[in-house]
Design a protein around this motif. Structure first.
Motif, PDB file in Angstrom:
ATOM      1  N   ILE A  28       0.854  -1.428  -0.120  1.00 54.92           N
ATOM      2  CA  ILE A  28       0.329  -0.215   0.334  1.00 54.92           C
ATOM      3  C   ILE A  28       1.171   1.391   0.014  1.00 54.92           C
ATOM      4  CG2 ILE A  28      -1.387   1.253   1.344  1.00 54.92           C
ATOM      5  CD1 ILE A  28      -2.923  -1.613   1.930  1.00 54.92           C
ATOM      6  N   ILE A  29       1.927   1.005   0.486  1.00 53.37           N
ATOM      7  CA  ILE A  29       2.999   2.842   1.064  1.00 53.37           C
ATOM      8  C   ILE A  29       3.462   2.334  -0.053  1.00 53.37           C
ATOM      9  CG2 ILE A  29       4.697   3.259   2.285  1.00 53.37           C
ATOM     10  CD1 ILE A  29       3.038   2.559   4.821  1.00 53.37           C
ATOM     11  N   GLY A  30       4.186   1.674  -0.983  1.00 55.90           N
ATOM     12  CA  GLY A  30       4.926   2.194  -2.505  1.00 55.90           C
ATOM     13  C   GLY A  30       3.992   1.935  -3.179  1.00 55.90           C
ATOM     14  N   TYR A  31       2.596   2.286  -3.300  1.00 53.29           N
ATOM     15  CA  TYR A  31       1.663   2.467  -4.422  1.00 53.29           C
ATOM     16  C   TYR A  31       1.565   4.138  -4.301  1.00 53.29           C
ATOM     17  CZ  TYR A  31      -1.996   2.079  -7.527  1.00 53.29           C
ATOM     18  OH  TYR A  31      -3.226   2.763  -8.278  1.00 53.29           O
ATOM     19  N   ILE A  32       1.572   3.588  -2.833  1.00 45.97           N
ATOM     20  CA  ILE A  32       0.673   5.561  -2.686  1.00 45.97           C
ATOM     21  C   ILE A  32       2.103   5.918  -3.135  1.00 45.97           C
ATOM     22  CG2 ILE A  32       0.164   6.955  -1.197  1.00 45.97           C
ATOM     23  CD1 ILE A  32      -1.393   5.088   0.624  1.00 45.97           C
ATOM     24  N   GLN A  33       3.251   5.992  -2.570  1.00 44.37           N
ATOM     25  CA  GLN A  33       4.422   6.343  -3.069  1.00 44.37           C
ATOM     26  C   GLN A  33       5.301   6.395  -4.731  1.00 44.37           C
ATOM     27  OE1 GLN A  33       6.168   8.828  -0.851  1.00 44.37           O
ATOM     28  NE2 GLN A  33       3.920   8.434   0.126  1.00 44.37           N
ATOM     29  N   GLN A  34       4.660   5.516  -5.165  1.00 47.59           N
ATOM     30  CA  GLN A  34       5.002   4.899  -6.130  1.00 47.59           C
ATOM     31  C   GLN A  34       6.818   4.496  -6.099  1.00 47.59           C
ATOM     32  OE1 GLN A  34       3.361   4.431  -9.310  1.00 47.59           O
ATOM     33  NE2 GLN A  34       1.895   4.257  -7.975  1.00 47.59           N
ATOM     34  N   ASP A  35       6.820   3.696  -5.395  1.00 51.59           N
ATOM     35  CA  ASP A  35       8.679   3.180  -5.037  1.00 51.59           C
ATOM     36  C   ASP A  35       7.944   1.925  -4.682  1.00 51.59           C
ATOM     37  OD1 ASP A  35      10.968   3.416  -4.504  1.00 51.59           O
ATOM     38  OD2 ASP A  35      10.747   4.530  -3.311  1.00 51.59           O
ATOM     39  N   PHE A  36       8.912   0.919  -5.460  1.00 54.08           N
ATOM     40  CA  PHE A  36       9.057  -0.422  -5.136  1.00 54.08           C
ATOM     41  C   PHE A  36      10.424  -0.542  -4.473  1.00 54.08           C
ATOM     42  CE2 PHE A  36      10.202  -4.887  -5.852  1.00 54.08           C
ATOM     43  CZ  PHE A  36       9.040  -5.622  -5.948  1.00 54.08           C
ATOM     44  N   LYS A  37      10.836   0.204  -3.845  1.00 57.68           N
ATOM     45  CA  LYS A  37      12.165   0.016  -2.893  1.00 57.68           C
ATOM     46  C   LYS A  37      11.229   0.121  -1.626  1.00 57.68           C
ATOM     47  CE  LYS A  37      14.954   2.855  -3.118  1.00 57.68           C
ATOM     48  NZ  LYS A  37      16.210   3.585  -3.451  1.00 57.68           N
ATOM     49  N   LEU A  38      10.332   0.452  -1.214  1.00 58.40           N
ATOM     50  CA  LEU A  38       9.423   0.635  -0.011  1.00 58.40           C
ATOM     51  C   LEU A  38       9.003  -0.854   0.119  1.00 58.40           C
ATOM     52  CD1 LEU A  38       7.960   4.314   0.107  1.00 58.40           C
ATOM     53  CD2 LEU A  38       9.728   3.715   1.560  1.00 58.40           C
ATOM     54  N   THR A  39       8.469  -1.213  -0.875  1.00 60.68           N
ATOM     55  CA  THR A  39       7.474  -2.373  -0.298  1.00 60.68           C
ATOM     56  C   THR A  39       8.548  -3.275  -0.183  1.00 60.68           C
ATOM     57  OG1 THR A  39       5.566  -1.650  -2.521  1.00 60.68           O
ATOM     58  CG2 THR A  39       6.045  -3.626  -1.697  1.00 60.68           C
ATOM     59  N   CYS A  40       9.891  -3.722  -0.951  1.00 61.17           N
ATOM     60  CA  CYS A  40      10.820  -4.371  -0.431  1.00 61.17           C
ATOM     61  C   CYS A  40      10.898  -4.145   1.396  1.00 61.17           C
ATOM     62  CB  CYS A  40      11.447  -4.724  -1.276  1.00 61.17           C
ATOM     63  SG  CYS A  40      11.470  -4.561  -3.084  1.00 61.17           S
ATOM     64  N   TYR A  41      11.812  -2.547   1.329  1.00 64.20           N
ATOM     65  CA  TYR A  41      11.902  -2.670   2.796  1.00 64.20           C
ATOM     66  C   TYR A  41      10.652  -3.152   3.827  1.00 64.20           C
ATOM     67  CZ  TYR A  41      15.835   0.639   0.655  1.00 64.20           C
ATOM     68  OH  TYR A  41      16.812   1.162   0.827  1.00 64.20           O
ATOM     69  N   PHE A  42       9.884  -3.082   3.188  1.00 64.94           N
ATOM     70  CA  PHE A  42       8.753  -3.084   4.531  1.00 64.94           C
ATOM     71  C   PHE A  42       8.592  -4.730   4.639  1.00 64.94           C
ATOM     72  CE2 PHE A  42       7.141   0.710   4.444  1.00 64.94           C
ATOM     73  CZ  PHE A  42       6.429   1.082   5.571  1.00 64.94           C
ATOM     74  N   LEU A  43       8.781  -5.852   3.388  1.00 65.22           N
ATOM     75  CA  LEU A  43       8.404  -6.752   3.694  1.00 65.22           C
ATOM     76  C   LEU A  43      10.424  -7.498   4.944  1.00 65.22           C
ATOM     77  CD1 LEU A  43       7.726  -8.255  -0.091  1.00 65.22           C
ATOM     78  CD2 LEU A  43       6.678  -8.667   2.164  1.00 65.22           C
ATOM     79  N   VAL A  44      11.328  -7.174   4.071  1.00 64.95           N
ATOM     80  CA  VAL A  44      12.475  -7.538   4.438  1.00 64.95           C
ATOM     81  C   VAL A  44      12.167  -7.289   6.299  1.00 64.95           C
ATOM     82  CG1 VAL A  44      14.683  -6.535   5.090  1.00 64.95           C
ATOM     83  CG2 VAL A  44      14.267  -7.075   3.407  1.00 64.95           C
ATOM     84  N   SER A  45      11.807  -6.121   6.357  1.00 69.74           N
ATOM     85  CA  SER A  45      11.566  -5.521   8.318  1.00 69.74           C
ATOM     86  C   SER A  45      10.319  -6.296   8.507  1.00 69.74           C
ATOM     87  CB  SER A  45      10.981  -3.799   8.518  1.00 69.74           C
ATOM     88  OG  SER A  45      10.074  -3.982   7.838  1.00 69.74           O
ATOM     89  N   GLY A  46       9.760  -6.884   8.332  1.00 68.81           N
ATOM     90  CA  GLY A  46       8.392  -8.058   8.566  1.00 68.81           C
ATOM     91  C   GLY A  46       9.243  -8.793   8.614  1.00 68.81           C
ATOM     92  N   THR A  47       9.765  -9.000   8.061  1.00 66.71           N
ATOM     93  CA  THR A  47      10.427 -10.526   7.968  1.00 66.71           C
ATOM     94  C   THR A  47      11.566 -11.009   9.050  1.00 66.71           C
ATOM     95  OG1 THR A  47      10.468 -11.328   5.477  1.00 66.71           O
ATOM     96  CG2 THR A  47      11.927 -11.997   6.207  1.00 66.71           C
ATOM     97  N   ALA A  48      12.246  -9.740   9.528  1.00 67.31           N
ATOM     98  CA  ALA A  48      13.734  -9.705  10.448  1.00 67.31           C
ATOM     99  C   ALA A  48      12.791  -9.993  12.102  1.00 67.31           C
ATOM    100  CB  ALA A  48      13.792  -8.080  10.468  1.00 67.31           C
TER     101      ALA A  48
END
Length: 108
Positions: A28-48
């Protein structure tokens, strides 16, 4: 102490929940900001975060401990010996014939 079976189930569900939640929020945040890097950061932080919560053998995962048998098996009853136990394993089946090692029955 080690994790019990109920704790394993809760741990797996918690792990999946954290990863799914972080993926949805990241998308959702990556879509709003139009930045796929944010989506990856959230996935990595959630996994951690889920790894820190779920991978160690925390005491709250062992709330339903199992009562294991003592070493050497169950207590023997009077008159029960190893010879009797072997005899029962190889006894004739109720349908006729005897049981083989692989569980199949051979006709008599």
């Amino acid at each position: 102490s080690s994790m019990d079976f109920v704790g394993q189930l809760f741990c797996e569900r918690t792990f999946q929940f954290f990863i799914l939640l972080s993926g949805i929020i990241g998308w959702i945040i990556g879509y709003i900001q139009q930045d796929f890097k944010l989506t990856c950061y959230f996935l990595v932080s959630g996994t951690a975060i889920s790894a820190v919560v779920c991978l160690p053998d925390w005491p709250w995962w062992n709330r339903h401990p199992l009562d294991w048998l003592p070493p050497g098996g169950p207590p023997k009853k009077k008159g029960d010996s190893d010879g009797d136990r072997k005899g029962r394993e190889d006894a004739a089946s109720p349908r006729g014939g005897t049981a083989t090692k692989k569980g199949r029955r051979k006709a008599t």
